[in-house]
Design a protein around this motif. Structure first.
Motif, short mmCIF file in Angstrom:
data_model
loop_
_atom_site.label_atom_id
_atom_site.label_comp_id
_atom_site.label_asym_id
_atom_site.label_seq_id
_atom_site.Cartn_x
_atom_site.Cartn_y
_atom_site.Cartn_z
N THR A 189 19.45 -46.86 15.72
CA THR A 189 19.31 -45.93 14.60
C THR A 189 20.67 -45.39 14.16
O THR A 189 20.96 -45.28 12.96
N GLY A 190 21.53 -45.07 15.13
CA GLY A 190 22.85 -44.57 14.79
C GLY A 190 23.69 -45.59 14.05
O GLY A 190 24.37 -45.26 13.06
N VAL A 191 23.63 -46.85 14.50
CA VAL A 191 24.38 -47.91 13.80
C VAL A 191 23.86 -48.08 12.38
O VAL A 191 24.64 -48.20 11.41
N GLY A 192 22.52 -48.09 12.23
CA GLY A 192 21.94 -48.24 10.90
C GLY A 192 22.32 -47.10 9.97
O GLY A 192 22.65 -47.32 8.80
N LEU A 193 22.29 -45.87 10.48
CA LEU A 193 22.65 -44.72 9.65
C LEU A 193 24.12 -44.75 9.27
O LEU A 193 24.49 -44.38 8.13
N TYR A 194 24.98 -45.18 10.19
CA TYR A 194 26.41 -45.25 9.88
C TYR A 194 26.69 -46.27 8.78
O TYR A 194 27.41 -45.98 7.81
N LEU A 195 26.08 -47.46 8.91
CA LEU A 195 26.28 -48.48 7.88
C LEU A 195 25.63 -48.06 6.56
O LEU A 195 26.15 -48.38 5.48
N ARG A 196 24.53 -47.33 6.65
CA ARG A 196 23.89 -46.82 5.43
C ARG A 196 24.81 -45.84 4.72
O ARG A 196 24.90 -45.82 3.47
N SER A 197 25.50 -44.99 5.50
CA SER A 197 26.44 -44.05 4.89
C SER A 197 27.60 -44.77 4.23
O SER A 197 28.08 -44.36 3.16
N LEU A 198 28.06 -45.87 4.85
CA LEU A 198 29.14 -46.65 4.23
C LEU A 198 28.67 -47.27 2.91
O LEU A 198 29.42 -47.31 1.93
N ASP A 199 27.41 -47.75 2.90
CA ASP A 199 26.87 -48.29 1.65
C ASP A 199 26.82 -47.22 0.57
O ASP A 199 27.11 -47.48 -0.59
N GLY A 200 26.42 -45.99 0.97
CA GLY A 200 26.37 -44.90 0.01
C GLY A 200 27.74 -44.57 -0.54
O GLY A 200 27.90 -44.33 -1.75
N ARG A 201 28.74 -44.56 0.34
CA ARG A 201 30.11 -44.28 -0.13
C ARG A 201 30.58 -45.37 -1.09
O ARG A 201 31.23 -45.08 -2.10
N ARG A 202 30.26 -46.62 -0.75
CA ARG A 202 30.67 -47.72 -1.62
C ARG A 202 29.99 -47.61 -2.98
O ARG A 202 30.63 -47.82 -4.02
N ALA A 203 28.69 -47.28 -2.99
CA ALA A 203 27.98 -47.14 -4.26
C ALA A 203 28.56 -45.99 -5.09
O ALA A 203 28.70 -46.11 -6.31
N ARG A 204 28.88 -44.88 -4.41
CA ARG A 204 29.48 -43.76 -5.15
C ARG A 204 30.85 -44.12 -5.70
O ARG A 204 31.22 -43.69 -6.79
N ALA A 205 31.62 -44.90 -4.92
CA ALA A 205 32.95 -45.31 -5.39
C ALA A 205 32.83 -46.20 -6.63
O ALA A 205 33.60 -46.05 -7.59
N VAL A 206 31.84 -47.11 -6.62
CA VAL A 206 31.63 -47.97 -7.79
C VAL A 206 31.20 -47.14 -8.99
O VAL A 206 31.67 -47.35 -10.12
N THR A 207 30.30 -46.16 -8.76
CA THR A 207 29.86 -45.30 -9.84
C THR A 207 31.02 -44.51 -10.44
O THR A 207 31.14 -44.39 -11.67
N GLU A 208 31.89 -43.99 -9.58
CA GLU A 208 33.04 -43.22 -10.08
C GLU A 208 34.01 -44.12 -10.83
O GLU A 208 34.59 -43.71 -11.84
N ALA A 209 34.18 -45.37 -10.34
CA ALA A 209 35.08 -46.30 -11.04
C ALA A 209 34.53 -46.63 -12.43
O ALA A 209 35.28 -46.67 -13.42
N LEU A 210 33.21 -46.86 -12.52
CA LEU A 210 32.61 -47.13 -13.83
C LEU A 210 32.72 -45.92 -14.74
O LEU A 210 32.95 -46.05 -15.95
N ARG A 211 32.57 -44.73 -14.16
CA ARG A 211 32.70 -43.52 -14.95
C ARG A 211 34.11 -43.37 -15.49
O ARG A 211 34.32 -43.01 -16.65
N ASP A 212 35.11 -43.66 -14.65
CA ASP A 212 36.49 -43.59 -15.12
C ASP A 212 36.76 -44.58 -16.24
O ASP A 212 37.49 -44.28 -17.20
N GLN A 213 36.16 -45.77 -16.13
CA GLN A 213 36.33 -46.77 -17.19
C GLN A 213 35.70 -46.29 -18.49
O GLN A 213 36.27 -46.46 -19.58
N ARG A 214 34.50 -45.68 -18.38
CA ARG A 214 33.85 -45.16 -19.59
C ARG A 214 34.71 -44.07 -20.24
O ARG A 214 34.85 -44.01 -21.47
#
Length: 398
Positions: A156-181
């Motif tokens: 469970t801990g490994v899954g939650l850690y990787l899930r948090s990394l996925d969330g950070r990556r998704a937020r980073a992509v969202t912020e990059a798209l926002r900066d482009q807009r």
């Protein structure tokens, strides 16, 4: 494509079938109590190995079924505890894999109860050994549950850690798209809007010359109107590109709230008459506007906007590729099946098909948009000129 099974999917399905058969085969020659153990292990192995969703079956459904079946068997099994030893390790590993997949990939609204169910099945698996054994009490069962807790917690801990990394990556992509807009919005505002404003000011100044012919002043007035409309559309586009954010605090946590920006204007069939009139005033071609009565409200908002954009793109292409066209016909008709057909045709101005080399991607993008709405768009030479037509489905009941 629908119904297409990729090679990787077929390979996974084949290996899953092999493992399931290998799990079930030993139960054929064993006692009757072995069959439930083998079936439960086979279900868990299949759920852990297959890719989800599989048709209408989701990861939530497969995991919940495998975990629920395992928990029922944990408390209901009363056979020989020695039989458990063969299938228990296989089912335990499969449940751990399911637990990881649920924690890592399930949606936030489901991960809690689905993960809890699969985790409980993993932790309680040793009860099949302790409960049926004579002389074994709840103390031994509690110790078995305690032993099963640690691997489940680690997974469970490994899954939650990787899930948090996925969330950070998704937020980073969202912020990059926002900066482009925001960058595009700044460019539109600072450069394009500035130049268009300059052209509008020049045409307004030219209209002050009272000695200019009336036709020239009318031409400048039309250019001024087109420039003002372009500025208005650009302002709407800039507002749609920008994301307005408001920051606040909840306790010690800073919260960022996204405020929806007003959408760009949505046009429809009711706006086509004005569009055709503006085109007719700015071209030498004889422009004919033909439409059936009672079409307002027949199309959905999205379909009506797409129809307007098709006509706008077609008329723009007439100016660009067939400037010598003598006749342009815009028609909006109701088809026999109740759909709405919109066509724009020109005579080419003596050049077969106009001069269509070097065009952009406007019609290709519109074709994808119309197709997504269940319609069809066609464009091509016709009668010495060019014809663009689209058929869009009407709203049900209209």
């Amino acid at each position: 494509m629908k119904g297409d099974v990729r090679p990787t999917g077929r390979k996974r399905l084949g290996w899953c079938a092999v493992f399931v058969v290998a799990v079930l085969l030993p139960a054929m020659g064993a006692s009757a109590g072995a069959l439930p153990l083998a079936l439960c292990a086979a279900v868990a192995v299949a759920a852990a190995m297959l890719g989800w969703p599989a048709g209408r079956v989701s990861l939530t459904q497969a995991s919940g079924f495998a975990a629920g079946l395992s928990l029922v068997l944990d408390f209901a099994y009363s056979g020989d505890p020695k039989l458990v030893g063969f299938w228990l390790p296989l089912e335990w590993v499969a449940l751990l894999v399911l637990l990881y997949r649920v924690v890592r990939w399930e949606s936030a609204s489901r991960v809690g109860w689905v993960g809890g169910l699969v985790g409980s099945a993993t932790v309680c698996l040793l009860l099949r050994v302790t409960l049926p054994m004579p002389g074994q009490g709840w103390r031994e069962s509690a110790f078995g549950v305690f032993l099963g807790f640690f691997p489940a917690a680690c997974v469970t801990g490994v899954g939650l850690y990787l899930r948090s990394l996925d969330g950070r990556r998704a937020r980073a992509v969202t912020e990059a798209l926002r900066d482009q807009r925001l960058e595009v919005a700044r460019d539109l505002h600072d450069f394009v809007a500035h130049e268009v404003t300059g052209m509008v000011l020049e045409t307004q100044a030219a209209q002050l010359d009272e000695g200019a012919p009336a036709e020239t002043r009318e031409l400048f007035a039309r250019i001024e109107g087109a420039g003002l409309r372009a500025l208005d559309s650009m302002d709407q586009t800039v507002r749609a590109l920008r994301q307005v954010e408001g920051k606040g605090r909840v306790g010690r946590v800073e919260r960022v709230e996204r405020v929806e920006t007003p959408p760009t204007r949505v046009y429809g069939l009711a706006d086509l008459g004005e569009l055709v009139e503006r085109f007719s005033a700015m071209t030498r071609a004889e422009t004919r506007w033909v439409t059936d009565d009672g079409l307002v409200g027949v199309l959905s908002r999205e379909a009506g906007d797409s129809a307007y954009r098709v006509v706008l793109e077609a008329l723009t292409n007439v100016r660009r590729h067939a400037p010598r066209a003598a006749r342009v016909v815009v028609e909006v008709r109701r088809t026999a099946d109740g759909s709405v057909e919109v066509t724009v045709a020109d005579d080419g101005g003596g050049v077969p098909g106009g001069t269509r080399d070097g065009g952009g991607t406007g019609l290709a993008e519109l074709a994808e948009r119309v197709d997504a709405l269940g319609g069809v768009l066609q464009a091509g030479p016709r009668g010495g000129g060019w014809r663009v037509g689209c058929v869009l489905p009407a709203v049900k009941g209209r």
